[in-house]
Design an enzyme around this catalytic site. Structure first.
Site, PDB file in Angstrom:
ATOM      1  N   LYS A 111       0.392  -1.315   0.016  1.00  0.00           N
ATOM      2  CA  LYS A 111      -0.007   0.174   0.163  1.00  0.00           C
ATOM      3  C   LYS A 111       0.661   1.285  -0.177  1.00  0.00           C
ATOM      4  O   LYS A 111       0.733   2.420  -0.001  1.00  0.00           O
ATOM      5  CB  LYS A 111      -0.835  -0.209   0.945  1.00  0.00           C
ATOM      6  CG  LYS A 111      -2.027  -0.875   1.187  1.00  0.00           C
ATOM      7  CD  LYS A 111      -3.358  -0.463   2.036  1.00  0.00           C
ATOM      8  CE  LYS A 111      -4.407  -1.677   2.261  1.00  0.00           C
ATOM      9  NZ  LYS A 111      -5.238  -1.292   2.698  1.00  0.00           N
ATOM     10  N   LYS A 194      -5.025  -9.422  -6.680  1.00  0.00           N
ATOM     11  CA  LYS A 194      -6.554  -9.656  -5.981  1.00  0.00           C
ATOM     12  C   LYS A 194      -7.879  -8.277  -6.446  1.00  0.00           C
ATOM     13  O   LYS A 194      -7.065  -7.652  -6.907  1.00  0.00           O
ATOM     14  CB  LYS A 194      -6.359  -9.266  -4.643  1.00  0.00           C
ATOM     15  CG  LYS A 194      -7.365  -9.007  -3.437  1.00  0.00           C
ATOM     16  CD  LYS A 194      -6.782  -9.139  -1.772  1.00  0.00           C
ATOM     17  CE  LYS A 194      -6.537  -7.552  -1.427  1.00  0.00           C
ATOM     18  NZ  LYS A 194      -6.499  -6.908  -0.454  1.00  0.00           N
ATOM     19  N   LYS A 197     -11.203  -2.976  -4.938  1.00  0.00           N
ATOM     20  CA  LYS A 197     -11.770  -1.640  -4.729  1.00  0.00           C
ATOM     21  C   LYS A 197     -10.877  -0.748  -5.177  1.00  0.00           C
ATOM     22  O   LYS A 197     -11.089   0.519  -6.174  1.00  0.00           O
ATOM     23  CB  LYS A 197     -12.373  -1.461  -3.324  1.00  0.00           C
ATOM     24  CG  LYS A 197     -13.877  -1.496  -3.485  1.00  0.00           C
ATOM     25  CD  LYS A 197     -14.673  -1.336  -4.641  1.00  0.00           C
ATOM     26  CE  LYS A 197     -15.754  -0.615  -4.792  1.00  0.00           C
ATOM     27  NZ  LYS A 197     -17.090  -0.766  -4.157  1.00  0.00           N
TER      28      LYS A 197
END
Ligand code: TYM
Length: 333
Positions: A111, A194, A197
């Protein structure tokens, strides 16, 4: 009876990955357990969120979770920020967890990307808050997808170190409940990533409120390869996109991927994709309708979440007070 806790970020309407990896399991555990389900808004703000977008996404997530079958009267559904014990316990855990442990977290590496220096401090200590979410309730069973496995292991490390440092078996061992066939639902555009969103392309995912037309269109356009479906799973190893679609079909029909191959072996995606799209659309139709119905009354939704938070706080506060006492903090009252 094991107490169940799980959390989900308020990313708006959940994806099929959230559903098959986690929410469906939450619903399954409801009958035999006491459950708490939390929309983790404090986790969400570890990366920038537009404030009004966050409010909307929190409600959408709560509505979707209920639409999937979570009963907020029998169990507890609430938003994380409404129960201060999460943040208070997380601070104590910030002082228990070691930097070395946090440095190993692959999700932080993913991230924060290339510019780690620009990531928020919250993103770095995110797993400590997640440990606090679970341990504030002495929950022992946590239904999640495979990507959360490392965070659950860290929560156990924190619990163990706390128990050791303060000389009492206070926090229990946590067990992750990870589904077998749908632990990792992948993007429709890239079978090695994956379904998420945060992918900029809406074509990469199915959202639980997608209508039948968009489901059919997204699955028709999903990346695949020209070969027909094989007879064995081993032959799908080098075909991640095909493997993913077979896995989704298996999860939705509660079959094994081997069963799906037995049925479709030799057929091409021209035949398999419409069957899959029908299966997805069938599952999502009632969820979509119920989410939209619940979203029409945000006053009731907000009140329901607040009521859930009051019930959650009643469990977490005594555990937090006892934790504070163990650490040596003087009582506040
Ligand atoms: P989050 O919001 O990213 O995802 C919510 C749940 O959905 C699962 N999931 C998936 N499963 C299979 N395939 C996918 N493509 C997929 N995408 C998401 C996740 O594994 C998760 O179970 N850190 C957590 C939220 C959290 C939490 C907690 C979970 C905060 N506190 C305490 C359990 C207990 C997260 O970001 O999940």
């Amino acid at each position: 009876m094991a107490r169940v806790f799980s959390g989900i970020q308020p990313s708006g309407v959940p994806t099929l990955g959230n559903y098959l990896g986690a929410i469906r399991n939450w619903v399954a555990l409801q009958d035999a357990h006491d459950c708490l389900f939390c929309v983790v808004d404090l986790h969400a703000i570890t990366v920038w969120q537009d404030p009004s977008g966050l409010r909307q996404a929190t409600r959408e997530m709560a509505a979707s979770v209920m639409a999937c079958g979570i009963d907020p009267a029998r169990h507890i559904l609430f938003h994380q920020s409404a129960v201060p014990a999460h943040a208070e316990l997380a601070w104590i855990f910030n002082c228990v967890a070691r930097l070395g442990w946090l440095n190993r977290m692959t999700q932080f590496k993913d991230k924060s990307g290339k510019d780690r220096e620009a990531a928020s401090a919250g993103l770095y200590v995110y797993p400590n808050l997640m440990a606090a979410d679970i341990l504030a309730y002495h929950a022992t069973l946590v239904p999640v997808g495979d990507d959360q496995r490392q965070h659950i292991e860290l929560a156990n490390d924190i619990a163990q170190k706390f128990n050791h440092d303060y000389g009492r078996e206070f926090f229990p061992l946590i067990e992750a409940a990870i589904p077998v066939t749908s632990a990792r639902v992948m993007s429709l555009r890239d079978g090695t990533r994956k379904m998420s969103k945060s992918d900029p392309s809406d074509q990469s995912r199915i959202n639980l409120t997608d209508d039948t037309d968009s489901i059919v269109q997204k699955i028709r356009k999903a990346k695949t390869d020209p070969a027909p479906l094989p007879e064995t799973l081993a032959e799908l190893e080098a075909r991640p996109e095909a493997r993913n679609l077979v896995g989704i079909y298996a999860a939705l029909t509660e079959a094994t991927p081997e069963d799906v191959l037995r049925r479709f072996a030799g057929q091409g995606f021209g035949q398999f994709k419409p069957a899959l799209a029908e299966c997805v659309a069938e599952t999502l139709r009632p969820i979509r309708a119920e989410t939209l119905r619940l979203m029409a009354d945000t006053t009731a939704l907000d009140a329901g979440l607040r009521a859930g938070a009051a019930r959650a706080a009643a469990i977490a506060e005594p555990i937090l007070r006892e934790t504070q006492a163990l650490v040596g903090l003087l009582p506040a009252r």
